[in-house]
Scaffold this active site. Sequence first.
Site, PDB file in Angstrom:
ATOM      1  N   VAL A   1       0.853  -1.179   0.000  1.00  0.00           N
ATOM      2  CA  VAL A   1       0.000   0.000   0.000  1.00  0.00           C
ATOM      3  C   VAL A   1       0.892   1.233   0.000  1.00  0.00           C
ATOM      4  O   VAL A   1       1.796   1.358   0.829  1.00  0.00           O
ATOM      5  CB  VAL A   1      -0.941   0.016   1.214  1.00  0.00           C
ATOM      6  CG1 VAL A   1      -1.822   1.262   1.175  1.00  0.00           C
ATOM      7  CG2 VAL A   1      -1.805  -1.245   1.243  1.00  0.00           C
ATOM      8  N   LYS A   2       0.642   2.133  -0.951  1.00  0.00           N
ATOM      9  CA  LYS A   2       1.471   3.334  -1.080  1.00  0.00           C
ATOM     10  C   LYS A   2       0.920   4.461  -0.215  1.00  0.00           C
ATOM     11  O   LYS A   2      -0.247   4.818  -0.307  1.00  0.00           O
ATOM     12  CB  LYS A   2       1.521   3.794  -2.539  1.00  0.00           C
ATOM     13  CG  LYS A   2       2.289   2.845  -3.441  1.00  0.00           C
ATOM     14  CD  LYS A   2       2.277   3.296  -4.888  1.00  0.00           C
ATOM     15  CE  LYS A   2       3.313   4.344  -5.163  1.00  0.00           C
ATOM     16  NZ  LYS A   2       3.427   4.626  -6.620  1.00  0.00           N
ATOM     17  N   ILE A   3       1.802   5.006   0.599  1.00  0.00           N
ATOM     18  CA  ILE A   3       1.464   6.122   1.486  1.00  0.00           C
ATOM     19  C   ILE A   3       2.460   7.244   1.238  1.00  0.00           C
ATOM     20  O   ILE A   3       3.673   7.004   1.242  1.00  0.00           O
ATOM     21  CB  ILE A   3       1.513   5.688   2.967  1.00  0.00           C
ATOM     22  CG1 ILE A   3       0.476   4.595   3.238  1.00  0.00           C
ATOM     23  CG2 ILE A   3       1.300   6.885   3.893  1.00  0.00           C
ATOM     24  CD1 ILE A   3       0.528   4.029   4.648  1.00  0.00           C
TER      25      ILE A   3
END
Length: 371
Positions: free
Chosen positions: A141-143
């Site tokens: 998951v890209k944050i």
Amino acid sequence: MSTSNPLAALSEAGVSVWLDDLSRERMESGNLASLIRDHHVVGVTTNPTIFAAALAKGESYDAQVRELAERGASVDQTVREITTTDVRTACDVFRDLWERTNGLDGRVSIEVDPRLAHDTEGTVAEALELWKTVDRPNLMVKIPATVEGLPAITRVLAEGVSVNVTLIFSVERYRAVMDAFLAGLEQARTKGHDPARIASVASFFVSRVDTEVDKRLGELGSAEAEALRGEAAIANARLAFVAYEEVFAGERWQALADAGARPQRPLWASTGVKDPAYSDTRYVDELVTAGVVNTMPEKTLFAVADHGEVRGDTVRGTGEQAKQVFDRLAAAGVDLDDVFAVLEREGVEKFDKSWTELLDTVTEQLEQAKD
């Protein structure tokens, strides 16, 4: 090291080649499988811009959009369904590779809604929901590495979720990202998660730094400023790697490594060359070292395959030279702190704009499906 196939040479040098693009058409046509088989691609990254472009062309999404329209799905629900379906499918395409590399590669990234870039709680909630919805162990998951994103990174990792930290421009912020990573793994251990099963990369953006710095050098107009064109981005990435080596040689990291954790790998992002005056493989050739990821647009990937120059390690041992470049930039009058602040703000704005375009495209497609 192979010289006839630069992508093979890159892999042999310890660089993981990831593709910075994903679409349903790419998967349905077998193109993604062929890139894995023939071009040494071992992962995929996505972002709102990529999804907006994918939905705006082709007919691959029409059937799903019609089905969602019949169900009365909202625009946000439709976007979530479409993007998570694509990412889940890509995870399945990469599953064998993920297993063969013991979870190192075979990774697929999906980004949280960029409108949450300055909302810690919203980012955490969405990241956990995306992890649950896609439901694949090789997901990341890209944050974004905004100030508000840093505590979200820690909290999401602490829940056993693999994270791709994006939109990193400065070494100072990168150090904060690594600290957030270490804190997340420490908390994950406390909660009973196996750190060996949690993966992370830190996406350090490259070409945009040269774009912004070169513009400012052009405005300064001095001979020294002109001599520094095209030097900032690679120096910045090399200084980031110096920071990486420092942090992951420390006692705090060693305690996690002893428990089976793997380091948060540096990932070179934004590696497509913007200025035609530079070699189109520049941000690949000059950033080769073992243990990193380079995520490339397809155009850059094919350029590297055709004429990339893999000359061995071009990163380790370059820290002092990179520092000298930064010293000269400062002396020439470039405010690097302001450069990085501008790039982060613009990066969030660009993804926000792309998300809006994605929503607009889906809105139009839902309306057409109802007619």
